[in-house]
Design a protein around this motif. Structure first.
Motif, PDB file in Angstrom:
ATOM      1  N   LYS A  59       1.532   5.820   0.018  1.00 25.94           N
ATOM      2  CA  LYS A  59       2.168   4.944   1.000  1.00 25.94           C
ATOM      3  C   LYS A  59       1.187   4.584   2.121  1.00 25.94           C
ATOM      4  CE  LYS A  59       6.154   4.315   3.857  1.00 25.94           C
ATOM      5  NZ  LYS A  59       7.542   4.135   3.577  1.00 25.94           N
ATOM      6  N   PHE A  60       0.435   5.576   2.646  1.00 32.08           N
ATOM      7  CA  PHE A  60      -0.565   5.303   3.667  1.00 32.08           C
ATOM      8  C   PHE A  60      -1.661   4.390   3.117  1.00 32.08           C
ATOM      9  CE2 PHE A  60       0.634   9.148   6.281  1.00 32.08           C
ATOM     10  CZ  PHE A  60       0.901   8.428   7.430  1.00 32.08           C
ATOM     11  N   LYS A  61      -2.058   4.609   1.860  1.00 25.31           N
ATOM     12  CA  LYS A  61      -3.104   3.788   1.246  1.00 25.31           C
ATOM     13  C   LYS A  61      -2.656   2.330   1.147  1.00 25.31           C
ATOM     14  CE  LYS A  61      -6.668   4.512  -2.119  1.00 25.31           C
ATOM     15  NZ  LYS A  61      -7.629   4.745  -1.080  1.00 25.31           N
ATOM     16  N   GLU A  62      -1.414   2.113   0.731  1.00 29.13           N
ATOM     17  CA  GLU A  62      -0.873   0.763   0.640  1.00 29.13           C
ATOM     18  C   GLU A  62      -0.788   0.115   2.028  1.00 29.13           C
ATOM     19  OE1 GLU A  62       3.375  -1.299  -0.564  1.00 29.13           O
ATOM     20  OE2 GLU A  62       2.849   0.651  -1.423  1.00 29.13           O
ATOM     21  N   THR A  63      -0.354   0.880   3.020  1.00 28.13           N
ATOM     22  CA  THR A  63      -0.272   0.379   4.393  1.00 28.13           C
ATOM     23  C   THR A  63      -1.651   0.014   4.923  1.00 28.13           C
ATOM     24  OG1 THR A  63       1.657   1.774   4.783  1.00 28.13           O
ATOM     25  CG2 THR A  63       0.532   0.910   6.714  1.00 28.13           C
ATOM     26  N   ASN A  64      -2.644   0.868   4.675  1.00 31.24           N
ATOM     27  CA  ASN A  64      -4.004   0.592   5.138  1.00 31.24           C
ATOM     28  C   ASN A  64      -4.581  -0.655   4.474  1.00 31.24           C
ATOM     29  OD1 ASN A  64      -3.985   2.749   6.874  1.00 31.24           O
ATOM     30  ND2 ASN A  64      -5.242   4.060   5.590  1.00 31.24           N
ATOM     31  N   ASP A  65      -4.299  -0.844   3.189  1.00 31.11           N
ATOM     32  CA  ASP A  65      -4.778  -2.047   2.503  1.00 31.11           C
ATOM     33  C   ASP A  65      -4.170  -3.304   3.115  1.00 31.11           C
ATOM     34  OD1 ASP A  65      -6.336  -0.539   0.808  1.00 31.11           O
ATOM     35  OD2 ASP A  65      -4.849  -0.525  -0.822  1.00 31.11           O
ATOM     36  N   TYR A  66      -2.883  -3.248   3.434  1.00 29.91           N
ATOM     37  CA  TYR A  66      -2.203  -4.389   4.042  1.00 29.91           C
ATOM     38  C   TYR A  66      -2.757  -4.675   5.443  1.00 29.91           C
ATOM     39  CZ  TYR A  66       1.604  -7.453   5.452  1.00 29.91           C
ATOM     40  OH  TYR A  66       2.327  -8.518   5.887  1.00 29.91           O
ATOM     41  N   ILE A  67      -2.967  -3.614   6.232  1.00 30.46           N
ATOM     42  CA  ILE A  67      -3.532  -3.772   7.576  1.00 30.46           C
ATOM     43  C   ILE A  67      -4.938  -4.346   7.497  1.00 30.46           C
ATOM     44  CG2 ILE A  67      -4.362  -2.495   9.591  1.00 30.46           C
ATOM     45  CD1 ILE A  67      -1.989  -0.606   9.203  1.00 30.46           C
ATOM     46  N   ALA A  68      -5.737  -3.896   6.537  1.00 28.84           N
ATOM     47  CA  ALA A  68      -7.106  -4.398   6.386  1.00 28.84           C
ATOM     48  C   ALA A  68      -7.104  -5.885   6.038  1.00 28.84           C
ATOM     49  CB  ALA A  68      -7.839  -3.614   5.304  1.00 28.84           C
TER      50      ALA A  68
END
Length: 83
Positions: A59-68
């Motif tokens: 979930k954090f990985k998906e969130t970080n990809d979206y933020i990036a």
């Protein structure tokens, strides 16, 4: 019911439990949010919204990809307007 696989013993994990992790930045998500990876045991961590470190879950990985993606888009737009 799922069968559990036995966890493998690792001296690196024992070392990190005793002396702490040796975290290095593995990915710059934004200027303030980073993903880290322990050089010894390979555990991945990330910055949270309140400034603490947390394990890098899917979930954090998906969130970080979206933020990036948002950050890159805004950066491109800013530099395009500056020139």
């Amino acid at each position: 019911m799922k069968e559990r696989t036995p966890k493998k013993f690792s001296f690196a994990k024992v070392f990190c439990n005793i002396f702490g992790h040796k975290l290095r930045v593995s990915k710059n998500v934004t200027d303030h949010v980073h993903e880290y990876k322990c050089e010894k045991c390979g555990m991945e961590m990330t910055d949270t919204a309140n400034g603490f470190l947390a394990r890098l879950t899917p979930k954090f990985k998906e969130t970080n990809d979206y933020i990036a993606k948002i950050h890159q888009r805004r950066k491109r737009k800013h530099y395009a307007n500056a020139s």
